[in-house]
Design a protein around this motif. Structure first.
Motif, PDB file in Angstrom:
ATOM      1  N   ARG A 120      47.675  53.168  36.112  1.00 11.58           N
ATOM      2  CA  ARG A 120      47.123  51.823  35.124  1.00 11.58           C
ATOM      3  C   ARG A 120      47.868  50.934  35.888  1.00 11.58           C
ATOM      4  O   ARG A 120      47.299  49.458  36.417  1.00 11.58           O
ATOM      5  CB  ARG A 120      47.329  51.375  33.800  1.00 11.58           C
ATOM      6  CG  ARG A 120      47.114  49.805  33.387  1.00 11.58           C
ATOM      7  CD  ARG A 120      48.139  49.931  31.443  1.00 11.58           C
ATOM      8  NE  ARG A 120      48.341  48.287  31.240  1.00 11.58           N
ATOM      9  CZ  ARG A 120      48.889  48.431  30.090  1.00 11.58           C
ATOM     10  NH1 ARG A 120      49.117  49.621  28.892  1.00 11.58           N
ATOM     11  NH2 ARG A 120      49.113  47.787  29.264  1.00 11.58           N
ATOM     12  N   PHE A 125      42.704  52.130  37.583  1.00  9.62           N
ATOM     13  CA  PHE A 125      42.165  52.314  35.982  1.00  9.62           C
ATOM     14  C   PHE A 125      41.680  53.558  35.657  1.00  9.62           C
ATOM     15  O   PHE A 125      40.871  53.906  34.493  1.00  9.62           O
ATOM     16  CB  PHE A 125      41.009  50.250  35.942  1.00  9.62           C
ATOM     17  CG  PHE A 125      42.380  49.959  36.138  1.00  9.62           C
ATOM     18  CD1 PHE A 125      43.782  49.481  35.576  1.00  9.62           C
ATOM     19  CD2 PHE A 125      42.350  49.167  37.724  1.00  9.62           C
ATOM     20  CE1 PHE A 125      44.033  48.390  35.709  1.00  9.62           C
ATOM     21  CE2 PHE A 125      42.747  47.859  38.096  1.00  9.62           C
ATOM     22  CZ  PHE A 125      43.598  47.032  36.373  1.00  9.62           C
ATOM     23  N   ARG A 129      42.772  56.075  32.789  1.00  8.08           N
ATOM     24  CA  ARG A 129      41.511  55.568  31.792  1.00  8.08           C
ATOM     25  C   ARG A 129      40.826  57.337  31.087  1.00  8.08           C
ATOM     26  O   ARG A 129      40.803  58.147  30.254  1.00  8.08           O
ATOM     27  CB  ARG A 129      40.221  55.370  32.249  1.00  8.08           C
ATOM     28  CG  ARG A 129      38.397  55.664  31.140  1.00  8.08           C
ATOM     29  CD  ARG A 129      37.614  55.099  31.537  1.00  8.08           C
ATOM     30  NE  ARG A 129      36.897  56.086  32.553  1.00  8.08           N
ATOM     31  CZ  ARG A 129      36.337  56.949  32.499  1.00  8.08           C
ATOM     32  NH1 ARG A 129      36.303  57.810  30.682  1.00  8.08           N
ATOM     33  NH2 ARG A 129      35.755  58.038  32.923  1.00  8.08           N
ATOM     34  N   ARG A 164      41.825  43.979  31.608  1.00 11.78           N
ATOM     35  CA  ARG A 164      40.069  43.985  32.457  1.00 11.78           C
ATOM     36  C   ARG A 164      39.271  43.012  31.711  1.00 11.78           C
ATOM     37  O   ARG A 164      38.025  43.018  32.773  1.00 11.78           O
ATOM     38  CB  ARG A 164      39.874  45.857  32.447  1.00 11.78           C
ATOM     39  CG  ARG A 164      40.893  46.618  32.817  1.00 11.78           C
ATOM     40  CD  ARG A 164      40.734  46.474  34.575  1.00 11.78           C
ATOM     41  NE  ARG A 164      39.974  47.232  34.500  1.00 11.78           N
ATOM     42  CZ  ARG A 164      38.910  46.849  35.680  1.00 11.78           C
ATOM     43  NH1 ARG A 164      40.017  46.283  37.478  1.00 11.78           N
ATOM     44  NH2 ARG A 164      38.372  47.523  36.772  1.00 11.78           N
ATOM     45  N   ASP A 166      36.870  43.671  28.499  1.00 10.93           N
ATOM     46  CA  ASP A 166      36.543  44.893  28.462  1.00 10.93           C
ATOM     47  C   ASP A 166      36.999  44.317  26.963  1.00 10.93           C
ATOM     48  O   ASP A 166      37.718  44.548  26.102  1.00 10.93           O
ATOM     49  CB  ASP A 166      36.821  45.928  28.734  1.00 10.93           C
ATOM     50  CG  ASP A 166      35.859  46.382  27.747  1.00 10.93           C
ATOM     51  OD1 ASP A 166      34.668  46.321  27.007  1.00 10.93           O
ATOM     52  OD2 ASP A 166      35.115  47.988  27.619  1.00 10.93           O
TER      53      ASP A 166
END
Length: 830
Positions: A120, A125, A129, A164, A166
């Motif tokens: 990260r 990313f 994840r 990010r 989100d």
């Protein structure tokens, strides 16, 4: 620096089992983790690297204990910003754990989480994840639906998604992590505060400022309570490190306050947020001052046994909290936590029963904004500057910013005054400090080029940090100021006003406080000091064996207070004339420090003595004794033995900063001065502001001639902090830059100022830049004249500056603030 108990255990283990035994490696590992959780990454790195070396040699490169050390080092390097070096260590740790195939081993998901965080941080990313989701599955395979360990991955995963943009992906993960942590660890565990802080940022960015404020303030309250409990078992350095890295909700709360238009703010919103800020400022300073009061109070003998019990209980609780639940059975960890907390609280009550000083601290720890407001005298306003990280509503940036909070005399809701990004204010302060400390040549010519240049530089700073606040000060004759960040280095009184005048002439009466809580003055419980102790005309070249001889002329006519000069270690050497006529500090290494004579400081002390004897000190009912320490008698040991019980302590001498390089005061305030290894502030093994700053006394230039037990002539801030100054009404540091040092947000200036506060001095008078010797003497003469005629501290400081300005105008000389504006007072304004 290691903790005493653990350090002794490590030394004992090395002596009994050898320095490379597996048991010593385990102790090194545990001690390294302890320092990691307190934010002392360099010390942790040193210990972990040593543990890894022993484990690889003892067990081979593929052992799981080696993997544990590899993972710990990867975490350290990540926090030090060296992801490139950390990644192969983390990958190797994961590979070792995967190869071991031990069922239910929690170390594999712990290592996978480290690797996910590294990916990260390096912008991978998608890789992060995948690892977070794999780790969640690993934890569930070990402990069912909601094992405590999974909350770490959920929280970290949510933080990545929030970063990010989100928000919808981050929300359920934050909420699940919060639910697990509250159920498994308790509603007031510090991990709960961490998740609440992240959730508050998400709510802020979602536009739900009310929910964000609730989460942020709850996060701050939990984190503050836990910090206070943990800090009581730590050294000051450890506590300051821990304060720097602890979770906090204040940034989000302040961002919500600034983002909410005044007309839309709920009643009491500003006061609620400011109340949390009041309770969170200066917590380490509070703890250090409390320990000192307990140790120096008259009840010390009766409090000794319960104090020891409390210290031990606090240490146990701190270790339990800092080490956390990783790798332990959740039920067993919760039981240990409850047991440790109960033991600590029981010991607190036992000490409180016999210690009046401690009972006062229990009350002071609960002081909030209402108490501060009630303590303000009539027609007095409070202005608190705050440095915080503003979370932009768009979520695209987090900007260090300043704001001011204003408490007006009329009892109305506090005013909120945003001041803008810190970068702009810091640039203005840097330019101002360079100009304010640069006196025009000869200080001649009223309104000359130098003075005009100063006004040109200072005016933008005034517009940025004072004018927006001044609009909210109608009806205030006195303004108490709590600075933060680089504003600790600014004397507002020197800022220009109209008609060639200054704020000290046209503005309200100004006085500084280290925190809002300092406005609540417990005068009834203070010791009453008597008399004046004055140090001046110090013979820095005295042979300390001669220190008992009667004081004679120290310094030659025509010499000046000057910076400490580099010379060969152990040599008195010839005087080297540098910056003649200026009291200055130095920031050289200890062995290169050299101090020039200060003959004007002798005259200064004699003038103050004359004033003191002619007029009784205010409220004393009669004259008080004067003890002068001059020439070779102004040595460290005599000073330390003489200072207790004095009402006023006056020190006219050199100050020093002993560091490997000389950062500007602004760099120190911004925390940018590197440690000994260049890795950043506070990372060097000896980078302690209380050890690296102080005052020079008799024999300082001959300190290399003394043995290990001899008087070295340097009175460090660390030593000052151990003195009993509880009866001191005024501590006047008539030296250069005694009010500057490393500034930690929320804690103030670390250095001489802090040392005198810990030692118990009620009011400090300090300088913010180097002072021309004759000007310092003139200002001090006016200061004592005003004080001994019955004026308050704040009035005396203003009067001294005004007298010097008036005298210069009458003589047609420049009124540039370099000559009169360096000294400020902090503490009791009365």
């Amino acid at each position: 620096m290691t903790t005493p108990g653990r350090g002794r255990a490590l030394s004992d283990g090395e002596r009994i089992m050898g320095p490379e035994s597996s048991d010593v490696a385990n102790q090194l590992n545990d001690l390294g983790l302890y320092h990691y959780y307190l934010g002392d990454f360099e010390e942790s790195r040193r210990l972990q690297e040593r543990a890894l070396k022993i484990r690889e040699k003892t067990f081979g490169p593929d052992d799981t204990l080696v993997a544990a050390s590899l993972n710990n080092l990867a975490l350290l390097l990540t926090n030090l910003g060296d992801s490139a070096s950390a990644r192969p260590l983390a990958e190797r740790a994961v590979a070792i754990y995967e190869k071991s195939k031990r069922p239910g081993d929690p170390n594999l998901p712990i290592a996978v989480n480290t690797l996910a965080t590294l990916r990260r941080n390096t912008g991978d990313f998608e890789g992060a994840r995948q690892l977070y989701e794999r780790d969640i599955d690993l934890w569930q395979a070990i402990g069912g639906a909601d094992p405590p360990g999974v909350s770490v991955d959920l929280n970290d995963y949510a933080e990545m998604l929030l970063g990010r943009g989100d928000l919808e992906g981050a929300r359920p993960r934050f909420e699940r992590a919060l639910d697990i942590r509250e159920k498994r660890l308790g509603a007031e565990h510090p991990d709960v505060a961490v998740t609440l802080s992240g959730l508050a940022r998400l709510q802020m960015l979602s536009g739900d400022r009310a929910a964000a404020l609730e989460s942020a303030l709850r996060s701050e309250a939990i984190a503050r309570k836990q910090f206070r409990a943990t800090a009581r078992g730590l050294s000051e350095r450890e506590a300051l490190n821990y304060e720097r890295i602890r979770s906090s909700g204040l940034d989000v709360a302040l961002s919500a306050l600034v983002a909410t238009p005044g007309a839309e703010r709920a009643a009491g919103m500003a006061a609620q947020i400011w109340d949390e800020l009041v309770r969170s400022r200066g917590m380490v300073l509070d703890e250090m001052a409390l320990r000192h009061r307990t140790a120096t109070s008259g009840e010390h003998s009766r409090a000794a046994a319960p104090a020891r019990e409390l210290e031990q209980a606090r240490n146990r609780l701190a270790r339990v909290v800092v080490e956390g639940p990783e790798g332990a059975d959740p039920g067993e960890y919760a039981a240990r936590l409850v047991r440790a907390r109960e033991e600590k609280e029981s010991a607190e009550r036992a000490l409180a029963a016999v210690s009046a000083a401690f009972r006062r601290e229990l009350a002071e720890g609960r002081l909030g904004l209402r108490d501060v407001r009630n303590a303000l005298p009539p027609r007095t306003a409070l202005v608190a500057y705050v440095l915080y990280t503003e979370l932009a509503p768009s979520g695209t940036r987090e900007v260090p910013s300043y704001l001011a909070l204003v408490l007006r005399p009329d009892g109305s809701e506090p005013d909120v005054v945003p001041l803008g990004p810190a970068s702009g204010i810091e640039a203005l302060v840097r330019d101002w400090r360079q100009e304010v400390a640069r006196p025009p040549k000869g200080l001649a010519g009223a309104g000359g080029e130098g003075e005009e240049r100063y006004r040109t530089v200072a005016a933008p700073l005034k517009r940025a940090v004072w004018d927006p606040v001044a609009r909210h000060l109608a009806g205030a004759g006195t303004v108490l100021v709590v600075p933060d960040g680089v504003l600790n280095l600014v004397s507002l009184a020197t800022l220009p006003s109209d008609g060639g005048r200054y704020l000290v002439e046209d503005g309200p009466l100004l006085h500084y406080l280290s925190s809002e809580r300092a406005a609540v003055r417990p005068a009834a419980v203070r010791k009453a000091g008597r008399g004046l102790l004055a140090v001046g005309g110090v013979d820095f070249d005295a042979r300390l064996i001669e220190a008992a001889a009667p004081a004679s002329g120290a310094g030659r006519p025509g010499a000046f207070r000057d910076r400490a000069l580099p010379a060969s270690a152990g040599s008195a050497g010839p005087e080297v004339p540098v910056a003649q006529g200026v009291r200055q500090a130095t920031c050289a290494g200890f062995r290169s420090l050299r101090f020039a004579p200060l003959p004007d400081s002798r005259a200064e002390v004699e003038e103050i003595e004359s004033l003191w004897k002619r007029r009784p000190a205010a409220g004393s009912g009669g004259p008080e004794t004067v003890l002068k320490l001059m020439g070779p008698r102004a040595d460290k040991e005599t000073f330390k033995k003489s200072v207790a019980g004095r009402r006023v302590v006056h020190l006219a001498t050199h100050g020093f900063f002993a560091q490997d390089r000389c950062p500007s005061a602004l760099e120190r305030a911004r925390g940018q001065a590197p440690g000994r290894d260049g890795a950043g502030p506070g990372t060097g093994p000896g980078d302690d502001p209380l050890l690296l700053s102080g005052l020079a006394l008799a024999g300082a230039n001959r300190r290399q001639e003394t043995g290990e037990e001899g008087d070295d002539g340097l009175l460090t801030a660390e030593e000052i902090a151990s003195l009993d100054l509880s009866g001191v009404e005024w501590a006047v540091l008539s030296a250069c830059e005694t009010g500057v040092g490393t500034v930690q947000v929320g804690e103030g200036v670390l250095g001489l100022r802090r040392a005198f506060e810990i030692a118990g001095a009620d009011t400090l008078i300090l300088s913010l830049w180097s002072v021309e010797d004759a000007s310092a003497r003139e200002w001090m003469r006016a200061l004592y004249g005003a004080r001994l005629s019955g004026r308050s501290t704040a009035e005396a400081v203003r009067r001294a500056s005004r007298e010097m300005i008036d005298a210069r105008r009458r003589a047609g000389r420049s009124t540039h603030p370099a000559s009169w504006g360096a000294f400020v007072a902090t503490g009791d304004w009365r």
